[in-house]
Design a protein around this motif. Structure first.
Motif, PDB file in Angstrom:
ATOM      1  N   ILE A  53       0.835  -1.203   0.000  1.00  9.48           N
ATOM      2  CA  ILE A  53       0.000   0.000   0.000  1.00  9.48           C
ATOM      3  C   ILE A  53       0.871   1.253   0.000  1.00  9.48           C
ATOM      4  O   ILE A  53       0.556   2.243  -0.650  1.00  9.48           O
ATOM      5  CB  ILE A  53      -0.944  -0.005   1.226  1.00  9.48           C
ATOM      6  CG1 ILE A  53      -2.026  -1.065   1.048  1.00  9.48           C
ATOM      7  CG2 ILE A  53      -1.556   1.374   1.461  1.00  9.48           C
ATOM      8  CD1 ILE A  53      -2.805  -1.362   2.305  1.00  9.48           C
ATOM      9  N   ASN A  54       1.970   1.192   0.728  1.00 11.45           N
ATOM     10  CA  ASN A  54       2.855   2.352   0.846  1.00 11.45           C
ATOM     11  C   ASN A  54       3.955   2.366  -0.202  1.00 11.45           C
ATOM     12  O   ASN A  54       4.857   3.213  -0.146  1.00 11.45           O
ATOM     13  CB  ASN A  54       3.450   2.404   2.254  1.00 11.45           C
ATOM     14  CG  ASN A  54       2.421   2.850   3.270  1.00 11.45           C
ATOM     15  OD1 ASN A  54       2.110   4.021   3.359  1.00 11.45           O
ATOM     16  ND2 ASN A  54       1.869   1.902   4.008  1.00 11.45           N
ATOM     17  N   LEU A  69       5.908   8.895   8.840  1.00  9.80           N
ATOM     18  CA  LEU A  69       5.266  10.209   8.745  1.00  9.80           C
ATOM     19  C   LEU A  69       5.724  10.955   7.495  1.00  9.80           C
ATOM     20  O   LEU A  69       4.941  11.669   6.873  1.00  9.80           O
ATOM     21  CB  LEU A  69       5.540  11.032  10.000  1.00  9.80           C
ATOM     22  CG  LEU A  69       4.848  10.511  11.264  1.00  9.80           C
ATOM     23  CD1 LEU A  69       5.318  11.281  12.478  1.00  9.80           C
ATOM     24  CD2 LEU A  69       3.339  10.567  11.127  1.00  9.80           C
ATOM     25  N   ALA A  70       6.981  10.787   7.109  1.00 12.42           N
ATOM     26  CA  ALA A  70       7.467  11.412   5.877  1.00 12.42           C
ATOM     27  C   ALA A  70       6.854  10.736   4.653  1.00 12.42           C
ATOM     28  O   ALA A  70       6.634  11.371   3.619  1.00 12.42           O
ATOM     29  CB  ALA A  70       8.994  11.325   5.814  1.00 12.42           C
ATOM     30  N   LEU A  71       6.554   9.457   4.779  1.00  9.41           N
ATOM     31  CA  LEU A  71       5.987   8.682   3.681  1.00  9.41           C
ATOM     32  C   LEU A  71       4.530   9.052   3.427  1.00  9.41           C
ATOM     33  O   LEU A  71       4.069   9.053   2.293  1.00  9.41           O
ATOM     34  CB  LEU A  71       6.081   7.195   4.061  1.00  9.41           C
ATOM     35  CG  LEU A  71       5.889   6.175   2.990  1.00  9.41           C
ATOM     36  CD1 LEU A  71       7.228   5.947   2.315  1.00  9.41           C
ATOM     37  CD2 LEU A  71       5.379   4.880   3.588  1.00  9.41           C
ATOM     38  N   ASP A  72       3.787   9.360   4.487  1.00 15.16           N
ATOM     39  CA  ASP A  72       2.354   9.577   4.367  1.00 15.16           C
ATOM     40  C   ASP A  72       1.937  10.903   5.001  1.00 15.16           C
ATOM     41  O   ASP A  72       1.495  10.950   6.135  1.00 15.16           O
ATOM     42  CB  ASP A  72       1.604   8.426   5.030  1.00 15.16           C
ATOM     43  CG  ASP A  72       0.129   8.389   4.664  1.00 15.16           C
ATOM     44  OD1 ASP A  72      -0.357   9.359   4.050  1.00 15.16           O
ATOM     45  OD2 ASP A  72      -0.526   7.400   4.993  1.00 15.16           O
ATOM     46  N   PRO A  73       2.044  12.000   4.246  1.00 13.84           N
ATOM     47  CA  PRO A  73       1.686  13.304   4.801  1.00 13.84           C
ATOM     48  C   PRO A  73       0.205  13.425   5.153  1.00 13.84           C
ATOM     49  O   PRO A  73      -0.177  14.280   5.930  1.00 13.84           O
ATOM     50  CB  PRO A  73       2.086  14.291   3.702  1.00 13.84           C
ATOM     51  CG  PRO A  73       2.238  13.484   2.471  1.00 13.84           C
ATOM     52  CD  PRO A  73       2.543  12.080   2.891  1.00 13.84           C
ATOM     53  N   LEU A  74      -0.656  12.548   4.604  1.00 16.89           N
ATOM     54  CA  LEU A  74      -2.077  12.597   4.942  1.00 16.89           C
ATOM     55  C   LEU A  74      -2.308  12.249   6.410  1.00 16.89           C
ATOM     56  O   LEU A  74      -3.249  12.748   7.029  1.00 16.89           O
ATOM     57  CB  LEU A  74      -2.883  11.660   4.047  1.00 16.89           C
ATOM     58  CG  LEU A  74      -2.944  12.043   2.570  1.00 16.89           C
ATOM     59  CD1 LEU A  74      -3.742  11.014   1.787  1.00 16.89           C
ATOM     60  CD2 LEU A  74      -3.531  13.426   2.393  1.00 16.89           C
ATOM     61  N   PRO A  83       4.609  15.883  13.639  1.00 22.02           N
ATOM     62  CA  PRO A  83       5.862  15.128  13.562  1.00 22.02           C
ATOM     63  C   PRO A  83       6.947  15.646  14.510  1.00 22.02           C
ATOM     64  O   PRO A  83       7.772  14.883  14.969  1.00 22.02           O
ATOM     65  CB  PRO A  83       6.318  15.301  12.113  1.00 22.02           C
ATOM     66  CG  PRO A  83       5.095  15.689  11.372  1.00 22.02           C
ATOM     67  CD  PRO A  83       4.222  16.414  12.347  1.00 22.02           C
ATOM     68  N   SER A  84       6.898  16.915  14.852  1.00 22.24           N
ATOM     69  CA  SER A  84       7.909  17.438  15.753  1.00 22.24           C
ATOM     70  C   SER A  84       7.727  16.958  17.182  1.00 22.24           C
ATOM     71  O   SER A  84       8.621  17.045  18.001  1.00 22.24           O
ATOM     72  CB  SER A  84       7.891  18.972  15.734  1.00 22.24           C
ATOM     73  OG  SER A  84       6.680  19.454  16.281  1.00 22.24           O
ATOM     74  N   LYS A  85       6.537  16.400  17.474  1.00 23.38           N
ATOM     75  CA  LYS A  85       6.261  15.920  18.836  1.00 23.38           C
ATOM     76  C   LYS A  85       6.254  14.403  18.934  1.00 23.38           C
ATOM     77  O   LYS A  85       5.888  13.858  19.960  1.00 23.38           O
ATOM     78  CB  LYS A  85       4.937  16.487  19.321  1.00 23.38           C
ATOM     79  CG  LYS A  85       4.974  18.000  19.452  1.00 23.38           C
ATOM     80  CD  LYS A  85       3.675  18.527  19.977  1.00 23.38           C
ATOM     81  CE  LYS A  85       3.779  20.055  20.080  1.00 23.38           C
ATOM     82  NZ  LYS A  85       2.528  20.657  20.490  1.00 23.38           N
TER      83      LYS A  85
END
Length: 88
Positions: A53-54, A69-74, A83-85
């Motif tokens: 899927i990814n 998180l970088a892979l799926d911005p949705l 992402p910073s937390k």
């Protein structure tokens, strides 16, 4: 003789597990879904379906939280993960 029967019993359990894993994998492939295991440290497991899927190779390592998180911005946009937390 008792040892041989115990071995056969274990062999049957392994075969049943392999068959269940096959059916799960095939169902996920047909439905275009995937599964994962996650703990506070990150992903422990991704199914082959989730890799597909990814757009990743199932032979690769499971991505880190940051890589995902970088892979799926949705995920960031619609679920509201900052992402910073994300704990490393």
């Amino acid at each position: 003789m008792g040892t041989l029967l115990y071995w056969v019993g274990v062999n049957l359990d392994n075969e049943e597990r392999r068959q269940a894993e096959f059916y799960l994998e095939e169902g996920q492939r047909l439905a275009h879904i995937g599964s994962w295991a996650f703990n506070p440290n990150g992903f422990e497991y991704w199914s082959s379906g989730l890799f597909r899927i990814n757009g990743l190779d199932p032979k690769d390592n499971v991505p880190t939280k940051e890589e995902y998180l970088a892979l799926d911005p949705l995920v960031v946009k619609y679920i509201g993960i900052d992402p910073s937390k994300v704990a490393v």
